[in-house]
Design a protein around this motif. Structure first.
Motif, PDB file in Angstrom:
ATOM      1  N   ASP A 492       0.787  -1.077  -0.330  1.00 47.20           N
ATOM      2  CA  ASP A 492       0.269  -0.044   0.013  1.00 47.20           C
ATOM      3  C   ASP A 492       0.503   1.276  -0.197  1.00 47.20           C
ATOM      4  O   ASP A 492       0.737   2.347  -0.090  1.00 47.20           O
ATOM      5  N   THR A 493       1.908   1.264   0.898  1.00 45.05           N
ATOM      6  CA  THR A 493       2.797   2.629   0.699  1.00 45.05           C
ATOM      7  C   THR A 493       3.456   2.304  -0.333  1.00 45.05           C
ATOM      8  O   THR A 493       3.733   3.328  -0.895  1.00 45.05           O
ATOM      9  N   PHE A 494       4.049   1.088  -1.277  1.00 41.98           N
ATOM     10  CA  PHE A 494       5.004   1.091  -2.429  1.00 41.98           C
ATOM     11  C   PHE A 494       3.392   1.720  -3.267  1.00 41.98           C
ATOM     12  O   PHE A 494       3.725   2.868  -4.148  1.00 41.98           O
ATOM     13  N   VAL A 495       2.797   1.521  -3.980  1.00 45.24           N
ATOM     14  CA  VAL A 495       1.594   2.381  -4.457  1.00 45.24           C
ATOM     15  C   VAL A 495       1.288   3.900  -3.795  1.00 45.24           C
ATOM     16  O   VAL A 495       1.061   4.007  -4.979  1.00 45.24           O
ATOM     17  N   ALA A 496       1.362   4.343  -3.339  1.00 44.84           N
ATOM     18  CA  ALA A 496       1.268   5.531  -2.750  1.00 44.84           C
ATOM     19  C   ALA A 496       2.207   6.455  -3.236  1.00 44.84           C
ATOM     20  O   ALA A 496       2.433   7.587  -3.274  1.00 44.84           O
ATOM     21  N   LEU A 497       3.629   5.843  -2.508  1.00 44.23           N
ATOM     22  CA  LEU A 497       5.119   5.960  -3.319  1.00 44.23           C
ATOM     23  C   LEU A 497       4.828   6.876  -5.054  1.00 44.23           C
ATOM     24  O   LEU A 497       5.043   7.784  -5.378  1.00 44.23           O
ATOM     25  N   CYS A 498       4.722   5.196  -5.608  1.00 44.73           N
ATOM     26  CA  CYS A 498       4.383   5.626  -7.017  1.00 44.73           C
ATOM     27  C   CYS A 498       3.518   6.299  -7.334  1.00 44.73           C
ATOM     28  O   CYS A 498       3.969   7.697  -8.754  1.00 44.73           O
ATOM     29  N   LYS A 499       2.192   6.655  -6.825  1.00 42.32           N
ATOM     30  CA  LYS A 499       0.780   8.104  -7.342  1.00 42.32           C
ATOM     31  C   LYS A 499       2.011   8.515  -7.166  1.00 42.32           C
ATOM     32  O   LYS A 499       1.172  10.312  -8.035  1.00 42.32           O
ATOM     33  N   ARG A 500       2.414   9.527  -5.590  1.00 45.39           N
ATOM     34  CA  ARG A 500       3.053  10.476  -5.662  1.00 45.39           C
ATOM     35  C   ARG A 500       4.108  11.291  -6.266  1.00 45.39           C
ATOM     36  O   ARG A 500       4.385  12.186  -6.692  1.00 45.39           O
ATOM     37  N   MET A 501       4.771   9.891  -7.357  1.00 45.09           N
ATOM     38  CA  MET A 501       5.993  10.121  -8.324  1.00 45.09           C
ATOM     39  C   MET A 501       6.004  10.372  -9.303  1.00 45.09           C
ATOM     40  O   MET A 501       6.597   9.638 -10.713  1.00 45.09           O
ATOM     41  N   ASN A 502       4.074  10.268  -9.531  1.00 46.27           N
ATOM     42  CA  ASN A 502       3.464  10.606 -10.963  1.00 46.27           C
ATOM     43  C   ASN A 502       3.761   8.822 -11.851  1.00 46.27           C
ATOM     44  O   ASN A 502       4.027   9.348 -13.069  1.00 46.27           O
ATOM     45  N   VAL A 503       4.395   7.578 -10.942  1.00 48.30           N
ATOM     46  CA  VAL A 503       4.233   6.812 -12.598  1.00 48.30           C
ATOM     47  C   VAL A 503       3.122   6.625 -12.895  1.00 48.30           C
ATOM     48  O   VAL A 503       2.227   6.079 -12.597  1.00 48.30           O
ATOM     49  N   ASN A 504       3.885   6.432 -14.122  1.00 48.49           N
ATOM     50  CA  ASN A 504       2.183   5.815 -15.410  1.00 48.49           C
ATOM     51  C   ASN A 504       2.151   4.425 -14.757  1.00 48.49           C
ATOM     52  O   ASN A 504       2.371   3.946 -14.583  1.00 48.49           O
ATOM     53  N   GLY A 505       0.562   4.690 -15.356  1.00 49.63           N
ATOM     54  CA  GLY A 505       0.067   3.045 -14.278  1.00 49.63           C
ATOM     55  C   GLY A 505      -0.679   2.948 -13.357  1.00 49.63           C
ATOM     56  O   GLY A 505      -0.484   1.717 -12.478  1.00 49.63           O
ATOM     57  N   SER A 506      -0.063   4.107 -12.062  1.00 53.39           N
ATOM     58  CA  SER A 506      -0.048   3.627 -10.452  1.00 53.39           C
ATOM     59  C   SER A 506      -1.537   3.507 -10.473  1.00 53.39           C
ATOM     60  O   SER A 506      -2.273   2.386  -9.446  1.00 53.39           O
ATOM     61  N   SER A 507      -2.429   4.106 -11.140  1.00 48.66           N
ATOM     62  CA  SER A 507      -4.469   3.838 -11.349  1.00 48.66           C
ATOM     63  C   SER A 507      -4.402   2.425 -10.855  1.00 48.66           C
ATOM     64  O   SER A 507      -4.773   1.651 -10.525  1.00 48.66           O
ATOM     65  N   HIS A 508      -3.994   2.219 -12.041  1.00 56.59           N
ATOM     66  CA  HIS A 508      -4.235   0.313 -11.899  1.00 56.59           C
ATOM     67  C   HIS A 508      -3.538  -0.517 -11.379  1.00 56.59           C
ATOM     68  O   HIS A 508      -4.990  -1.399 -11.239  1.00 56.59           O
ATOM     69  N   LEU A 509      -2.855  -0.298 -11.009  1.00 54.93           N
ATOM     70  CA  LEU A 509      -1.914  -1.015 -10.006  1.00 54.93           C
ATOM     71  C   LEU A 509      -2.091  -1.235  -9.213  1.00 54.93           C
ATOM     72  O   LEU A 509      -2.877  -2.152  -7.966  1.00 54.93           O
ATOM     73  N   GLU A 510      -2.828   0.029  -8.328  1.00 55.37           N
ATOM     74  CA  GLU A 510      -3.510  -0.030  -6.928  1.00 55.37           C
ATOM     75  C   GLU A 510      -5.078  -0.452  -6.934  1.00 55.37           C
ATOM     76  O   GLU A 510      -5.623  -0.711  -6.085  1.00 55.37           O
ATOM     77  N   GLY A 511      -5.750  -0.319  -7.949  1.00 49.30           N
ATOM     78  CA  GLY A 511      -6.894  -1.810  -7.823  1.00 49.30           C
ATOM     79  C   GLY A 511      -6.870  -2.960  -8.224  1.00 49.30           C
ATOM     80  O   GLY A 511      -7.863  -3.449  -7.836  1.00 49.30           O
ATOM     81  N   ILE A 512      -5.935  -3.183  -9.004  1.00 53.50           N
ATOM     82  CA  ILE A 512      -5.181  -4.602  -8.603  1.00 53.50           C
ATOM     83  C   ILE A 512      -4.908  -5.016  -7.369  1.00 53.50           C
ATOM     84  O   ILE A 512      -5.034  -5.918  -6.939  1.00 53.50           O
ATOM     85  N   LEU A 513      -4.205  -4.536  -7.137  1.00 54.59           N
ATOM     86  CA  LEU A 513      -3.931  -5.027  -5.699  1.00 54.59           C
ATOM     87  C   LEU A 513      -4.650  -4.662  -4.900  1.00 54.59           C
ATOM     88  O   LEU A 513      -4.462  -5.655  -3.727  1.00 54.59           O
ATOM     89  N   GLN A 514      -5.440  -4.126  -4.938  1.00 54.65           N
ATOM     90  CA  GLN A 514      -6.767  -3.477  -3.600  1.00 54.65           C
ATOM     91  C   GLN A 514      -8.055  -5.249  -3.982  1.00 54.65           C
ATOM     92  O   GLN A 514      -8.108  -5.568  -2.809  1.00 54.65           O
ATOM     93  N   LEU A 515      -7.499  -5.812  -5.210  1.00 54.35           N
ATOM     94  CA  LEU A 515      -8.550  -7.062  -5.200  1.00 54.35           C
ATOM     95  C   LEU A 515      -7.761  -8.391  -4.495  1.00 54.35           C
ATOM     96  O   LEU A 515      -8.109  -9.102  -3.785  1.00 54.35           O
TER      97      LEU A 515
END
Length: 613
Positions: A492-515
């Motif tokens: 969860d922290t890793f996803v937050a860091l990706c989103k903060r650094m504007n890594v492309n694909g972060s939103s899809h990564l978050e949704g998949i990991l949430q599952l």
């Protein structure tokens, strides 16, 4: 349909169905290590490229790229909808389907449509029985003598006869007023000035099947010169004529859903006649010119479409209309051609007089799309007249510009140079300058957006060309590995860091990991079900088959701990580039005298060094 409980599918059905056993009921599988293989049931091949992986509960074809879980297999193999496929898999497993009672509206709608299909089937049976009656003898003679159909063909096609009595439906089919209302909805009864009466009377009847083999409409034909010669059922809740093709169901059934080609002819009787002669891949549009929807449907099942028309001016005009419809929706790897029969023949008369081989010869020698485009256009103008020549060139360039495939455009330009007398380079310059020129097809650019809407047949190097894609491919293919280290790796922290650094694909990564967070025991097969119909489905399906090569030198799957180490490396790779970019920015700030950047810069440098060890 949404009214089957998702939890039933993911928690009860899929875990209790061995995919290799179910698929082996339809095709003969052979053991190959830990997997099973066979020749793909979805396309023609001599060397097996269809693989079933029990550990993932998934199938995949390396040839045609079809893939999925047991539900996907049954849907594709038997042309079933989602609900029917789930019900069939559940029947195989001996498990009772659990419906979502809160979705009563959807269940009611499903039941209503099911009643429509059952009623249409009863009507077809009535027409067939009438054909065998004394009154229907005239219709039987028409099929046998006028059309040369055998008893076997008449029975297989479920051909029939509509009696002259305007109330034959009420007498034989309607059990209650509700049935009469349904027949009005289905277009078989009409409300007239003098009451409700049958739409079809004293006509031979031809049932129309959808691609799942359900009767959705009828075509009625006179046996003489009465007008109109053909009558078709109106559009209804189960019949959309722009989307359906007469004969498609039979073509798919005879060719394991993957005919090597489909030939489009003009009439129902043409389809039936050439099918009786041995051509198992003929279809026809339903009372209208061929539509984009019908072409897209054909593209799903075959790579080759032949439009076959009479050789007279009407036939060539119909072919030209088809070419104009198909031009903007042409697809890579799809072959379009046009066959023209002698003016005195249609497919029905040709196969009856000269046999199937003569018909097939015309199909094999069909004119290619580029050839017909240039030839037909050139024959529409007097090319000796400079004014008409300029119009011909301009019209041709505008049409070629609509083609979404550059290779086909170039072939058309090459052919156009001969009748126009203009060099290929000059024509190409005109094409590029044309204001109506469409952008290059996305599949040729091979640009894959974050939502992964592009063709899943892109090469492996393109699919996994970014660390984020490689990471998400691992997650959907190895969800149990990811689940086992979810908290240890602070995902969860890793996803937050990706989103903060504007890594492309972060939103899809978050949704998949949430599952995975919500379903720790999730499998690849369950991933497909949990994302079916959601914004993540295309991403999951696109990456499910990406080649990560998680195998040892002997071909066995990597040990579990090695896969965890592999996952850790992928996490680091995703952040490496943005960390370097951040470090570069901080370095600039330090050079400008900003001491606050020093601590963060040091932390990032250590992270980069550790990742590169």
């Amino acid at each position: 349909m949404p009214f089957i409980k998702k939890s039933f599918i993911t928690e009860k059905l899929l875990p209790n169905v061995a995919i290799e056993k179910l698929i082996n009921n339809y095709v003969q599988l052979k053991k190959a290590g830990s997997n099973y293989t066979c020749c793909c049931p979805f396309h023609h091949e001599k060397t097996p490229s269809f693989s079933v992986t029990p550990s993932k509960q998934m199938f995949y074809c390396f040839g045609c790229k079809e893939h999925g879980n047991v539900i996907d297999f049954v849907m594709k193999y038997k042309n079933l909808g989602f609900v029917e496929a789930v019900e069939e898999v559940a029947q195989f497993a001996g498990i009772e389907v659990e419906y979502d009672k809160s979705s009563s509206h959807s269940k009611d709608e499903y039941d209503r449509l099911k009643e429509y299909y059952e009623l249409m089937d009863r009507c077809a049976s009535l027409f067939s029985s009438c054909l065998k009656s004394a009154e229907g003898q005239v219709g039987y003679n028409y099929f046998k003598n006028n059309r040369g159909l055998s008893d076997e063909t008449i029975q297989k096609c479920r051909l029939g006869f509509a009696p002259a009595n305007p109330r034959y439906f009420q007498d034989a089919i309607c059990r209650n007023p509700a049935d009469e209302k349904k027949l009005i909805d289905l277009g078989l009864l009409v409300q007239g000035q003098y009451g409700v009466h049958a739409m079809y009377r004293n006509r031979v009847m031809i049932p129309i099947f959808d691609k799942r083999g359900r009767i959705i409409s009828f075509g009625g034909r006179t046996m003489g010169d009465d007008k109109p010669k053909y009558m078709n059922t109106k559009e209804t809740a189960i019949y959309r004529k722009r989307q359906e093709l007469f004969g498609l169901y039979e073509s798919l059934l005879a060719n394991n859903n993957r005919p090597q080609r489909l030939v489009v002819v003009e009439g129902y009787m043409d389809v039936i006649s050439v099918r009786q002669a041995g051509c198992s891949y003929a279809v026809a549009s339903l009372g209208t010119a061929t539509t984009p929807e019908q072409i897209q449907t054909m593209f799903r099942y075959t790579d080759r479409i032949v439009f076959c028309y009479d050789g007279d001016s009407a036939g060539r005009n119909a072919a030209w209309h088809a070419l104009q419809i198909i031009t903007p929706i042409m697809q890579e790897g799809k072959e379009i051609s046009f066959a023209f029969l002698p003016p005195e023949h249609d497919p029905d008369s040709l196969v009856r007089e000269k046999g199937l081989d003569a018909f097939v010869k015309f199909l094999d020698e069909a004119m290619s799309y580029p050839e017909f485009l240039v030839l037909h256009n050139s024959q529409s103008f007097n090319l000796q007249d400079p004014n008409e020549l300029s119009i011909f060139i301009n019209n041709s360039i505008k049409l070629i510009a609509q083609i979404p495939l550059s290779a086909v455009q170039m072939v058309c330009i090459k052919l156009l140079s001969t009748p126009s007398g203009i060099s290929e380079n000059q024509l190409y310059d005109m094409l590029k300058a044309n204001k109506d020129s469409v952008k290059e097809n996305k599949s040729e650019q091979r640009i894959i957006s974050e939502s992964f809407n592009n063709d899943r047949k892109a090469e492996a190097g393109e699919v996994l060309k970014t660390p984020m894609r490689k990471l998400m491919a691992f997650i959907v293919q190895q969800p149990i590995v990811v689940s086992s280290v979810y908290h240890e790796f602070s995902l969860d922290t890793f996803v937050a860091l990706c989103k903060r650094m504007n890594v492309n694909g972060s939103s899809h990564l978050e949704g998949i990991l949430q599952l995975i967070s919500e379903n720790p025991e999730i499998t690849p097969a369950n991933f497909i079900e949990l994302t079916r119909g959601t914004e993540y489905e295309k991403t999951v399906r696109f990456l499910m088959d990406a080649p990560l090569n998680l195998v040892t030198t002997t071909g066995a799957e990597l040990p579990f701990n090695d896969r965890i180490d592999y996952f850790a490396v992928l996490l680091g790779d995703v952040l490496l580039k943005p960390l370097k970019e951040r470090a570069q920015m901080l370095k600039i700030q330090l050079s400008q005298g900003n001491p606050n950047a020093l601590e963060e810069y040091g932390v990032i440098q250590r992270l980069i060094r550790n990742n590169q060890k």
